[in-house]
Structure formats: C-alpha cells, structure tokens
Design a protein around this motif. Structure first.
Motif, short mmCIF file in Angstrom:
data_model
loop_
_atom_site.label_atom_id
_atom_site.label_comp_id
_atom_site.label_asym_id
_atom_site.label_seq_id
_atom_site.Cartn_x
_atom_site.Cartn_y
_atom_site.Cartn_z
N THR A 40 -2.25 8.24 -4.26
CA THR A 40 -1.93 9.15 -3.16
C THR A 40 -0.51 9.69 -3.32
N ALA A 41 0.41 8.81 -3.72
CA ALA A 41 1.82 9.21 -3.80
C ALA A 41 2.10 10.21 -4.91
N LEU A 393 -4.09 5.21 -1.99
CA LEU A 393 -5.28 5.17 -2.81
C LEU A 393 -4.89 5.27 -4.28
N GLU A 394 -5.29 4.26 -5.06
CA GLU A 394 -4.91 4.25 -6.47
C GLU A 394 -6.06 4.82 -7.29
N TYR A 395 -6.06 6.15 -7.43
CA TYR A 395 -7.16 6.82 -8.12
C TYR A 395 -7.25 6.38 -9.58
N GLY B 406 2.87 1.13 0.27
CA GLY B 406 1.43 0.87 0.37
C GLY B 406 0.96 -0.08 -0.73
N THR B 407 1.50 0.11 -1.93
CA THR B 407 1.13 -0.76 -3.05
C THR B 407 1.59 -2.19 -2.78
N TYR B 408 2.83 -2.33 -2.31
CA TYR B 408 3.40 -3.63 -1.96
C TYR B 408 2.52 -4.28 -0.88
N ILE B 411 -0.84 -5.62 -2.12
CA ILE B 411 -0.69 -6.84 -2.91
C ILE B 411 -0.34 -8.01 -1.99
N MET B 412 0.55 -7.76 -1.02
CA MET B 412 0.94 -8.81 -0.07
C MET B 412 -0.27 -9.30 0.71
N TRP B 413 -1.12 -8.36 1.15
CA TRP B 413 -2.29 -8.72 1.95
C TRP B 413 -3.27 -9.54 1.11
N LYS B 414 -3.42 -9.14 -0.14
CA LYS B 414 -4.33 -9.85 -1.03
C LYS B 414 -3.91 -11.32 -1.15
#
Lengths: 433, 448
Positions: A40-41, A393-395, B406-408, B411-414
C-alpha cells in the motif's frame, strides 16, 4: 487446406484471447508482482520523488551540506514571485502591497508566508492565498515529482548546487515507489510462520482429500449403486445440496450449529455441559469443522464421477460374480475398485488442485483461527496481499506466496499427467491407423 | 394588442438569458464519502458531510452561485474490507472524494500518493480548524504536512463489572477510588489478573471470563506494550523495545495460564463478545469510549454507571498507566478535479464545526475534537463524554503516522497471537518478531 487452417485460427482466436487474458496474464502478473516490494505504501502504479524530512534524515551523514540547503527556509517574497502574482491577475493591490511592504521577507514554512498574505488589505480568498504563496515557494520540500528529471529540473531551477552523483543519491532516498527484489522469497523461505502455514495446508488438503473427496465419495457412490434407482437418485440429490447451497449461507448454517447459543451447545446443555463455541473453542475443533465443511461440499463431485463410472461397468460382471457366490465386499474389491482406477486418479488430481487454491470456506468459518491454527497457504496469501486490519497490504509478498502455490500446482499437474499417462489417453485410436 | 406578445417574448428571452447566466455559475457535483468501522451509532461521520453540504450550498447562494452538491455515502462496518476497497479503488482511480479512516493510514496512503494534503485547500488558521486540539492536528499530519482533519477522538479504557468487584471485596468507596489508583500506579496489571482470578474462583464468572480482552486485532494492544514500558516511535523512527514487548506478551500468556482468559479467545463471534461484556458475563475487559453507546443503545445495559467502572489501562512492570487515542480523520483522495477537491475540503471544514461534530461525539460516545465542543451543552451535560474526556484524554498516546507502521503492527500482532494461543513460547515469539522486523524493516526500526 490453407483456407481451412486460417479459418480454424480465426475461429479459435476468441478462445485464445480469453486464455491469454484470463488464464495466462494473471499468472504472469503474479510472477512479475512477486519480484517487487509493492505494498500500500509504495503504490502499484509506480512511485514519485518527494523530498520529505525522513528521507533527508537518512541522507544527513552522506551529504550534510545538501541536506542543509534543502531544509533551509525557502518561502521568499522576491520580485520574480511578485511578477508571478501579477500574472495570475488577482486584485492589483495585492502585488503592489507585497512589493511595497514585504519585498525580501523570508519564511521558514508556507503557513507563515500565508499568514502575511492573508493579512493584506485586499484580503484574498483561501484559494487565492494558496495560489499566491506558490509563487514564492523556493523549496522542493514535500512536492511530488513524477520523474527524476522533473525533480532535477526543479532543483536546478531553484539554484541548488548539487552534483549529479548527489542528485542520484537524493533521487534514491526520496523515491516513494516499489523496487525489484527477491526478498519476498527469502522471507518465505526463512519465516517459521510460513512453515506452519505450509504444514496447515498439507494437513488440510490431505485430510479433506482422503477422508471425504475420495473415500467418502466412493462410499456414497457404492451405496447408491446397490440401491434401487429412485431412492439412489434422492440420496445423491441430498448429497449435492452442500455443493449447490450458496457458500456463505452454508457456512453460516454450520456456525449456527456450532456457536455457543447454537444447536450443539443447546443440546449438550441438556446433559449439563456449559455452552461454548464449538467451532473456535480449540484448534482441534476448528480443524474438525474446517474438514467437515469442505468435505461435505467436496464429496459430491467424487460421488457423481464415481457413480457414473460405476454405471459404465458391465452389469454382466456383477451378475456373473453373484452366480459365483461373491459377497458385496468381494465385488467391491475385485470388480469395482480395479476398474475405477482412472476416475479415482482424476478426482484426486482435480480435488488436490482445487483444495490447494480454495480458502473461502475457511475464511467464512474460522478466518484462519483460532490463533493461526487453520490458516492455509492461499488464505495467508489473501491476508497478506488483500486483507488485513493494519491496512498495509503487501502486494509483492502476497504475490510471491501465490506464485509458490501456482508452482506447486503446476508441478502436481505435471506429475498427475504422468501418472494418468496422458500421452496414451490422447493417442490416436488404433482403429484409425 | 401587440404589446402583450412582445412582452411575453421579452420575458421568455429574459428567462432564457437568466437561466444561461445562472448556468454559468452553476455547479452540480456528487461528493462520495466512505467511512470504515462505522456502525449504527456512528452515522454522523457521514451525515456531517450532508449537513455541511447544505450549509455550503446556502453560502454559495448568498454569493450568487448555484452550487448543488449530492453526497453519496457508504459505511463499512469493518476495517479490513474498507481498507481493501479504498486502496484498490484509489489504485484504479475511482476512489471516493472523502474517506474517514484511522489516522495511521495517512503514512502509507500519503507516501503512495493516494491522498492529498488538506492544507493545500483550507486555511488552517481559520475557525473551526484553529480550534481543534493541537495534538489531534499533529496526529493528522505526516512529514510536516496536514493531510487530514480529525473526525473524532476517543480512548480505550479498562472496564470493570462493579457487582463482581463488590463480590470480591471492593466497597463503593474503593471502586470510586479505582481510577485514581490506576492512574497513580498503585493498581497494576498484576492486581488486575489477581482480581480476575478471584472472580472466577468465587464462581462469579466462568473460567476464561475473568479478563475478557478484545477478540480481534486492533490498536488496543499497543496500550499493553506501552503499559509495560514500550515506545512505538522516537524521532521519526519506529522503535521495538524487546523487553517491553516480552513483558506485554507474557501478560497475555500468564492470563491464559492462570485460566482467566481463554486460550482461543481470539476470533470469537463479535455479537457474542459484546453481549457478554455488557451483561456481566465477563469480569474485566478493555474497549473504547464508543463502547458506551453500544452497551446502552444495542446491548440493553441501561444502568451503565451503576454496573461498570472505567479506568486507564493499568501500569505493568516498567511502564505507566495509559490509554490510546485513535482518532479517525477525514482524508481527501487524489485523482479528482481540483475544484471538486476544494469543495470536498470545504465540506470537511464545515463538518468539523463544534455543533456538527458534537452530534457524532455524543451519539456515538466518541470524544470531541475541539475545546469549544466541550462547552456545548449537549456534550457537557452528557456524563459519559464529560467523564471520559477528563479521565482519559490527558493520558492518551497515539500510534505513529509512519509509512511502515502497518508492517510493524502486523508482525507485532502475529507474535502476540502466537504467544497468547500457546503456538509459541513468549521468548520464541519475541525472537521471531525481532527477526522478522530486522528482515523486513531493516534500519527503519530501532531494536533495543
């Protein structure tokens, strides 16, 4: 001959176009996406060049002077800017007042420059204020440039002294878009979570396939084979219901059955058991329901294939065996099963591939939970690429995961084709030689 | 006799002329607004734009312009579907003009150019924008630019079911003092687990119902990380405090081990969770200020203050009591005509006026966005908004607006999910999180 060939090509063209568009292109695009860092970014359609504070922090050590230049206050009320204001043809008093009272003033940010503009006697509207302040912008901060060249041209125009190498570094650091990478695959290979998801997938495919799609389907086919026609038809139709019921409704019915105010809880309550959510109470339960839900849907296809294959076995063989005193079990073992080799292989092959790729029933029932206990590969790819709470979202990674699935599918298909001896199946019939 | 037809003719001509001149000022516009996480109590997120359109049309009429705005509204009850729809629509250049979303989306959406800064279209020094709490305006900014306007504020308290607390020995006075004790750190996460256990041991709630946390991923869990001393971001860089995260994960693992939280609590049906916390089936739980509206309006909890006491999230080892505010923001998407975007910006500005925003705040039990709003009687006379604002908002943190957050978060939630469900030991989960953060975010995150 040539005409008929051309005609053939023309006739096949619509189908060929469809195959390319809807079958080949998605796979090709998945493969392309999987080698990118798209998310997304970064956006999909390509990035821009934007000089933002974070990018400059990264460049501070490498080129402190350039960073200093770029962060300097750059809203300057100068003659060129005032000429620009005159060109946009607002109230003439605006340019006059700016020239008389504010020429040479420098502001660290747009907001401060705009405060002065708003204070002019011919108070401009908000839109005009924005137009005017733009004329005095001598910075590139936060502007988005669609190409490197535009960024460089803007830097040159504003008189920044930056070498071509520094410009390239600046472009690299300020690029917002995606890049080519193989990192997705190394992430998949090294992540312990992916190993767990892979294990879940194998478990899911193996359980559903072996317990329901083949064994149970065969059982149904044999049962109905020995039944009189009318009840057999009714029985088969009932087993088709899970397949023809809309999947959302079908899964919802399972949920009603299993959740803590549902049928099972109410029933067990009569025996003193506290109500609980049987579907998600623990990983074993979740697996049981996932396998049952998918199995009951999947069994019908095998049942139909096996039933029709059974009908193709000459009745005389059954009669003869009965005369010889064979039991039902012996009929199944020595007549039915040996002649069902191809249908069994076909159903196994087809259902393996469809189970590998399907996740909608799991998504609707457990969403991959509890925890990540029932998260299978295709569902994980979906969660990664298209659906997650944090919204990032990591496309790229999702596509890489999908590609792994496609590759597994292709390998399995080829393996099945070998087992099926496809070449002999499509060989020219001997009678035509 | 010839005068009449002539007059008729002239008046028709004048009317045609008038209509064409009016047409030259006329603008017919459809503004689309999408809002995520929006249930029946949050209708004013969208309706506020309707009210603003009405106002803007009247203002235009006074200036002699014929502006007609049609507002098309779409509410998404969840977040995942909304974010998927919004990002894919934006990539396909069919995004709505205005979106109402969590502020954490500003980072990635601004970086990828899906949204445009609102400060390019409105005067931030003018009312009502200059009246909005400054920290909320900061939360709506990214890279020094104001991208959105806060649509609401909220925070996420810890709730205690009063009758059960009394049954394990708390007097009315103790319960009254509880928020204070949480705030000064004398009531901690350990006390919370003990009380939850006592409730179960006394048979007040079933096993696994003593501490009944949120059942899905959400911003709430960052509060526990903060409680145990964690920091999300420092000087524009994401921070992963390994020890703090370990303590936060351990807290949930302990809750499961002690039997006060269900091992397979995550993923339970939403309706069930809401019903249980609003009826005393659960002892202690955490939620958001907006929960009040649902408990009272949909779940039948009429005497909220008689049954529930709410506090900050208590301090854990190494941290302090806190709460998290997760303001939703109005954002404008790119790819639209500049004039239309400007009108959308004007609508957002008007919708942020205290009288309009207060409708949302009180109806949905969210908190106000500006000082003036708290002075409006509808707001100040509402016990919930008043107490929640005073007790929670001064201690609220927010998640950082960072393109990589969002990526962090994922991963944190996982890791949390794995240690909660026992899929991994807490140590293994934290180590895996560290490893994955290193391999995915590299030097964009400080690990300590």
């Amino acid at each position: 001959m040539r005409t008929s060939r051309t005609l053939g090509l023309i006739m096949i063209a619509p189908a060929a176009i469809m195959i390319v568009l809807f079958f080949l292109m998605p796979v090709v695009l998945t493969a392309v996406f999987s080698f990118t860092s798209m998310s997304t970014a970064t956006g999909i359609s390509g990035g821009a060049y934007q000089i933002v504070p974070n990018a400059l922090i990264a460049l501070k050590e490498e080129m402190p002077e350039v960073v200093q230049q770029l962060t300097e206050p750059r809203y300057v009320i100068d003659e060129a800017g005032i000429k620009g204001v005159e060109r946009i043809e607002l109230e003439p008093g605006i340019a006059t007042e700016l020239r008389e009272n504010h020429l040479g003033e420098v502001f660290p940010s747009r907001r401060e420059a705009e405060r002065v503009i708003k204070g002019l006697n011919d108070r401009p509207s908000t839109r005009e204020v924005k137009q005017i302040s733009e004329q005095f912008n001598r910075s590139v901060a936060n502007l988005r440039f669609s190409s490197k060249e535009e960024l460089f041209a803007s830097l040159d125009k504003l008189g920044f002294k930056i070498t071509p190498e520094q410009k390239e570094s600046l472009a690299d650091a300020t690029y917002t878009g995606w890049s080519w990478t193989t990192e997705n695959f190394s992430r998949i290979a090294s992540s312990p979570d992916m190993a767990q998801v892979l294990f879940n997938t194998l478990l899911y495919v193996a359980l559903v396939l072996m317990l329901f799609n083949t064994s149970y389907a065969m059982l149904l086919a044999i049962w109905t084979h020995y039944m009189p026609d009318a009840p057999a038809t009714i029985f088969r139709s009932i087993w088709l219901l899970p397949r023809i019921t809309p999947v959302v409704i079908y899964v919802l019915m399972w949920k009603w059955l299993a959740w803590d105010t549902g049928f099972i809880s109410t029933f067990m309550g009569k025996f003193g058991y506290a109500p609980k959510n049987y579907l998600l109470d623990n990983a074993y339960n979740a697996w049981l329901f996932v396998v049952l839900i998918n199995g009951f849907i999947g069994a019908s296809m095998g049942m139909l294939v096996f039933s029709s294959a059974l009908r193709a076995i000459p009745k005389s063989q059954f009669f003869a065996s009965e005369v010889d005193g064979a039991s039902r079990w012996q009929q199944i073992r020595y007549i039915i099963l040996p002649q069902m080799r191809w249908p069994i292989l076909f159903v196994t092959c087809y259902q393996t591939l469809s189970l590998l790729a399907s996740f909608n029933e799991i998504l609707l029932s457990t969403r991959g939970g509890p925890g990540k206990a029932t998260e299978v590969w295709s569902l994980a790819a979906y969660h990664t690429a298209l659906n997650n709470y944090a919204g990032n979202l990591e496309y790229g990674l999702g596509a890489a995961m999908a590609l792994v699935l496609v590759i597994i599918g292709i390998i399995l298909s080829l393996a099945y084709l070998r087992v099926f001896k496809y070449a002999t199946l499509v060989a020219r019939p001997l009678i035509e030689d | 006799m010839t005068i009449l037809p002539t007059l008729k003719c002239m008046s028709v001509a004048a009317a045609i002329l008038a209509s064409t001149s009016a047409l030259s000022f006329a603008k017919d516009l459809t503004v689309t607004v999408w809002a995520g996480g929006t249930g029946p109590n949050d209708v004013y997120r969208l309706d506020a734009i309707d009210i603003a359109a009405e106002q803007l049309q009247r203002e235009a009429a006074i200036k002699g312009e014929d502006l007609k705005i049609k507002v098309e509204k779409k509410a998404y009850s969840g977040w995942e579907d909304f974010k998927q729809a919004m990002t894919l629509a934006a990539e396909a250049k069919t995004a709505p003009n205005i979106v109402v979303t969590g502020h954490e989306d500003i980072g990635p959406w601004a970086q990828s150019g899906l949204v445009v800064p609102i400060e390019d279209y409105v005067d931030l020094d003018s009312w009502p924008l200059n009246n909005i709490y400054e920290n909320l305006m900061d939360i709506a900014s990214f890279n020094g630019m104001v991208y959105g306007i806060p649509q609401d504020a909220e925070s996420r308290p810890m709730f205690f079911w009063k009758p059960h607390m009394k049954a394990i020995g708390y007097s009315d006075a103790d319960l009254e003092a509880l928020p204070e004790k949480v705030q000064d750190g004398s009531y901690t996460m350990q006390n919370l687990l003990q009380d939850a256990k006592k409730m179960q041991d006394k048979g007040l709630v079933q096993a696994g119902y003593g501490f009944y946390p949120r059942y899905t991923n959400g911003p709430d869990f960052w509060q526990f990380y903060t409680s145990f001393g964690g920091t999300m971001e420092e000087d524009g860089k994401l921070v992963f405090d390994k020890a703090a995260m370990q303590r936060a994960y351990q807290f949930f693992a302990d809750a499961v081990k002690q039997g006060v939280t269900k091992k397979n609590h995550i993923g339970m049906p939403a309706d069930q969770w809401w019903k249980e916390v609003a009826s005393g089936k659960a002892g202690i739980w955490h939620g958001g200020t907006w929960h009040y509206a649902r408990y009272v309006n949909q779940e039948g909890l009429k005497d909220f203050f008689g049954n529930v006491v709410f506090t900050l999230i208590p301090a854990g080892e190494g941290g302090k009591a806190n709460t998290l505010t997760h303001p939703l923001v109005y954002l404008m998407t790119s790819g639209h005509d500049k004039d239309d975007t400007e009108i959308a910006a004007q609508l957002i500005k008007i919708a942020s006026e205290p009288r309009i925003n207060v409708l949302h705040a009180v109806k949905s039990a969210h908190l106000g966005i500006s000082k003036s709003e708290t002075e409006i009687e509808l707001y100040s006379s509402d016990r919930w908004t008043r107490e929640a604002t005073e007790r929670l908002l001064p201690y609220a943190n927010a998640m950082p607006n960072n393109a990589d957050f969002g990526t962090y978060w994922n991963i944190m939630w996982k890791g949390l999910e794995a240690s909660w469900t026992g899929a991994k030991s807490v140590d293994a989960a934290v180590n895996d999180v560290e490893g994955e953060l290193k391999s995915t975010l590299g030097d964009k995150i400080v690990i300590r």
